[in-house]
Design a protein around this motif. Structure first.
Motif, PDB file in Angstrom:
ATOM      1  N   VAL A  91      -7.637 -11.738  -7.868  1.00 40.59           N
ATOM      2  CA  VAL A  91      -8.405 -10.593  -7.057  1.00 40.59           C
ATOM      3  C   VAL A  91      -9.695 -10.754  -7.714  1.00 40.59           C
ATOM      4  CG1 VAL A  91      -6.291  -9.205  -6.945  1.00 40.59           C
ATOM      5  CG2 VAL A  91      -7.687  -8.770  -8.860  1.00 40.59           C
ATOM      6  N   GLU A  92     -10.839 -10.014  -6.822  1.00 43.51           N
ATOM      7  CA  GLU A  92     -12.003 -10.140  -6.930  1.00 43.51           C
ATOM      8  C   GLU A  92     -12.368  -9.010  -8.250  1.00 43.51           C
ATOM      9  OE1 GLU A  92     -14.498 -12.072  -5.905  1.00 43.51           O
ATOM     10  OE2 GLU A  92     -13.082 -13.021  -4.623  1.00 43.51           O
ATOM     11  N   ASP A  93     -11.703  -7.635  -7.838  1.00 46.83           N
ATOM     12  CA  ASP A  93     -12.056  -6.727  -8.929  1.00 46.83           C
ATOM     13  C   ASP A  93     -10.532  -6.322  -9.845  1.00 46.83           C
ATOM     14  OD1 ASP A  93     -12.755  -4.344 -10.258  1.00 46.83           O
ATOM     15  OD2 ASP A  93     -14.019  -3.895  -8.495  1.00 46.83           O
ATOM     16  N   GLU A  94     -11.123  -6.157 -10.994  1.00 45.85           N
ATOM     17  CA  GLU A  94      -9.965  -5.800 -11.964  1.00 45.85           C
ATOM     18  C   GLU A  94      -8.953  -4.647 -11.587  1.00 45.85           C
ATOM     19  OE1 GLU A  94      -8.933  -4.837 -16.825  1.00 45.85           O
ATOM     20  OE2 GLU A  94     -10.851  -5.428 -15.998  1.00 45.85           O
ATOM     21  N   LYS A  95      -9.613  -3.952 -10.945  1.00 46.58           N
ATOM     22  CA  LYS A  95      -8.795  -2.551 -10.522  1.00 46.58           C
ATOM     23  C   LYS A  95      -7.880  -2.629  -9.405  1.00 46.58           C
ATOM     24  CE  LYS A  95     -12.939  -0.232  -8.000  1.00 46.58           C
ATOM     25  NZ  LYS A  95     -12.622  -0.900  -6.829  1.00 46.58           N
ATOM     26  N   ASP A  96      -8.313  -3.862  -8.622  1.00 45.15           N
ATOM     27  CA  ASP A  96      -7.411  -4.146  -7.466  1.00 45.15           C
ATOM     28  C   ASP A  96      -5.946  -4.856  -7.792  1.00 45.15           C
ATOM     29  OD1 ASP A  96      -9.192  -2.836  -5.779  1.00 45.15           O
ATOM     30  OD2 ASP A  96     -10.368  -4.882  -5.467  1.00 45.15           O
ATOM     31  N   THR A  98      -2.298  -5.362  -9.101  1.00 37.89           N
ATOM     32  CA  THR A  98      -1.208  -4.470  -9.397  1.00 37.89           C
ATOM     33  C   THR A  98      -0.165  -5.439  -9.805  1.00 37.89           C
ATOM     34  OG1 THR A  98      -0.358  -4.757  -7.253  1.00 37.89           O
ATOM     35  CG2 THR A  98      -1.990  -2.982  -7.542  1.00 37.89           C
ATOM     36  N   ASN A 101       0.671  -8.355  -7.678  1.00 32.17           N
ATOM     37  CA  ASN A 101       0.149  -9.778  -7.379  1.00 32.17           C
ATOM     38  C   ASN A 101       0.770 -11.025  -8.515  1.00 32.17           C
ATOM     39  OD1 ASN A 101      -2.447  -7.653  -7.328  1.00 32.17           O
ATOM     40  ND2 ASN A 101      -2.809  -9.417  -6.146  1.00 32.17           N
TER      41      ASN A 101
END
Length: 128
Positions: A91-96, A98, A101
């Motif tokens: 994912v591009e951003d760590e917060k995205d 889950t 993934n």
């Protein structure tokens, strides 16, 4: 001790038409050794009964399974170690990220030094 092998021809990866194909060795596996076979061999090297050996092997399977599923490394001294490994989508951003993934989990086995040393001392014979 020897490991037999067969040869197979493999194309060059990423080359149209296969490129320059080369011959490679592939281990020829003679037979499968079952739990029954292992128990019979272990029985010859110990004073334990067949039932005792089977009981320990079944208990060991259950404990190893539990420990790996808890994310632990299971180190069996000279036999080697087992541990879980994950593969996932990026994912591009760590917060995205889950747990959805995570796409695959497998068990990695790393042999102990004595097993690795034994393999370095085998000879190889072409399967007729």
């Amino acid at each position: 001790m020897s490991i037999q092998y067969k040869l197979y021809k493999k194309p060059e990866p990423g080359v149209a038409g296969g490129g320059n194909k080369k011959w490679y060795a592939n281990a020829f596996l003679n037979q499968e050794v079952s739990i029954d076979d292992l128990v019979a061999k272990i029985e010859k090297f110990s004073t334990f009964s067949e039932a005792d050996i089977r009981g320990v092997l079944i208990a060991m399977e259950n404990v190893v399974k539990e420990e790996i599923c808890n994310g632990n490394i299971v180190r069996l001294d000279v036999l080697g170690s087992f541990y879980p490994s994950l593969s996932s989508e990026g994912v591009e951003d760590e917060k995205d990220f889950t747990a959805a993934n995570v796409k695959n989990v497998k068990i990695i086995y790393r042999p102990g030094k004595r097993i690795t040393k034994a393999l370095s001392q085998v000879d190889f014979k072409k399967k007729g």
